[in-house]
Write a protein that holds these residues in place. Structure first.
Motif, PDB file in Angstrom:
ATOM      1  N   SER A 155     -67.503 112.514  66.426  1.00 26.30           N
ATOM      2  CA  SER A 155     -68.008 113.032  64.914  1.00 26.30           C
ATOM      3  C   SER A 155     -68.530 111.696  64.133  1.00 26.30           C
ATOM      4  N   ILE A 156     -69.549 111.899  63.458  1.00 24.64           N
ATOM      5  CA  ILE A 156     -69.931 111.059  62.265  1.00 24.64           C
ATOM      6  C   ILE A 156     -70.049 111.477  61.284  1.00 24.64           C
TER       7      ILE A 156
ATOM      8  N   THR B  87     -64.347  98.432  59.599  1.00 25.33           N
ATOM      9  CA  THR B  87     -62.784  98.610  59.696  1.00 25.33           C
ATOM     10  C   THR B  87     -62.667  99.566  60.954  1.00 25.33           C
ATOM     11  N   ALA B  88     -62.365  98.754  62.215  1.00 28.85           N
ATOM     12  CA  ALA B  88     -62.029  99.198  63.407  1.00 28.85           C
ATOM     13  C   ALA B  88     -61.318  98.344  64.260  1.00 28.85           C
ATOM     14  N   PRO B  89     -60.600  98.941  65.514  1.00 26.75           N
ATOM     15  CA  PRO B  89     -59.826  98.191  66.294  1.00 26.75           C
ATOM     16  C   PRO B  89     -60.746  97.285  67.153  1.00 26.75           C
ATOM     17  N   ASP B  90     -60.048  95.969  67.245  1.00 27.21           N
ATOM     18  CA  ASP B  90     -60.698  95.037  68.361  1.00 27.21           C
ATOM     19  C   ASP B  90     -60.536  95.312  69.809  1.00 27.21           C
TER      20      ASP B  90
ATOM     21  N   GLN C 255     -61.001 105.522  65.484  1.00 24.53           N
ATOM     22  CA  GLN C 255     -62.015 105.593  64.485  1.00 24.53           C
ATOM     23  C   GLN C 255     -62.536 104.212  63.922  1.00 24.53           C
ATOM     24  N   SER C 256     -63.696 104.388  63.714  1.00 22.69           N
ATOM     25  CA  SER C 256     -64.425 103.303  63.154  1.00 22.69           C
ATOM     26  C   SER C 256     -64.807 103.538  61.693  1.00 22.69           C
TER      27      SER C 256
ATOM     28  N   TRP D 290     -67.544 107.335  58.554  1.00 21.31           N
ATOM     29  CA  TRP D 290     -66.425 107.554  59.542  1.00 21.31           C
ATOM     30  C   TRP D 290     -67.074 107.896  60.874  1.00 21.31           C
ATOM     31  N   LEU D 291     -66.537 107.036  61.730  1.00 23.21           N
ATOM     32  CA  LEU D 291     -67.380 107.603  63.175  1.00 23.21           C
ATOM     33  C   LEU D 291     -66.023 107.600  64.057  1.00 23.21           C
TER      34      LEU D 291
END
Length: 169
Positions: free
Chosen positions: A101-102, A59-62, A71-72, A132-133
């Motif tokens: 952060s990861i 789940t991340a923006p294109d 955030q991804s 979460w990245l």
């Protein structure tokens, strides 16, 4: 004496300047409206791939913009035991991006053929690992690049998800 009301006649340059200002303000309003309608990125999209061993979801923006924080989220759902889960990120994940952060932090980090490899503890059948990245986009990082990732069990491929990300100025 006449009863006509005389309107002042404006010079041609004043009329042209007025229309130029109106056109510029209309363009600025259009850009704002397009941004509000999310035409310039940030809305997360979801991509999923399944294999007999696991389901891999991103789940991340294109599309993102320079200077933006985003955030991804990666979700790994094990359909069987995975002894040595490794998340392999294509080069586009870190090219021109600042990693903030990861979470959870990987047990180990490595590089494999120019890709970043994040190692995690073993997953049993039915386990879910959510990662979460958080990133910040460098303003000079304009273009389209691979945002693909793969799940490996040590060196053996388990699942691969192909995706791209577009960075706007």
């Amino acid at each position: 004496m006449t009863d006509t009301f005389d309107l002042p006649i404006r010079p041609r340059s004043t009329v042209i300047g007025l229309w130029i200002r109106r056109a510029v303000m209309t363009l600025l309003a259009l850009v704002v409206l397009l941004a509000v309608a999310n035409r310039f990125g940030q809305r997360p999209a979801q991509s999923t791939t399944r294999s007999p061993a696991a389901t891999l979801r991103l789940t991340a923006p294109d599309t993102v913009r320079g200077g933006l924080f985003f955030q991804s989220r990666v979700e790994i759902r094990a359909a069987r035991a995975i002894a040595h889960p490794r998340l392999v990120l294509d080069a586009g994940w870190l090219e021109g991006m600042q990693v903030n952060s990861i979470e959870p932090a990987p047990v180990g980090e490595a590089s494999r053929d120019g890709r970043v490899v994040l190692s995690y503890d073993a997953l049993a059948h039915g386990d879910i690992l959510r990662i979460w990245l958080q990133f910040e986009v460098n303003p000079t990082n304009v273009g389209r690049r691979s945002y693909a990732l793969a799940l490996d069990d040590a060196e053996r491929p388990v699942a691969r998800l192909a995706r791209d990300i577009t960075v706007l100025p």
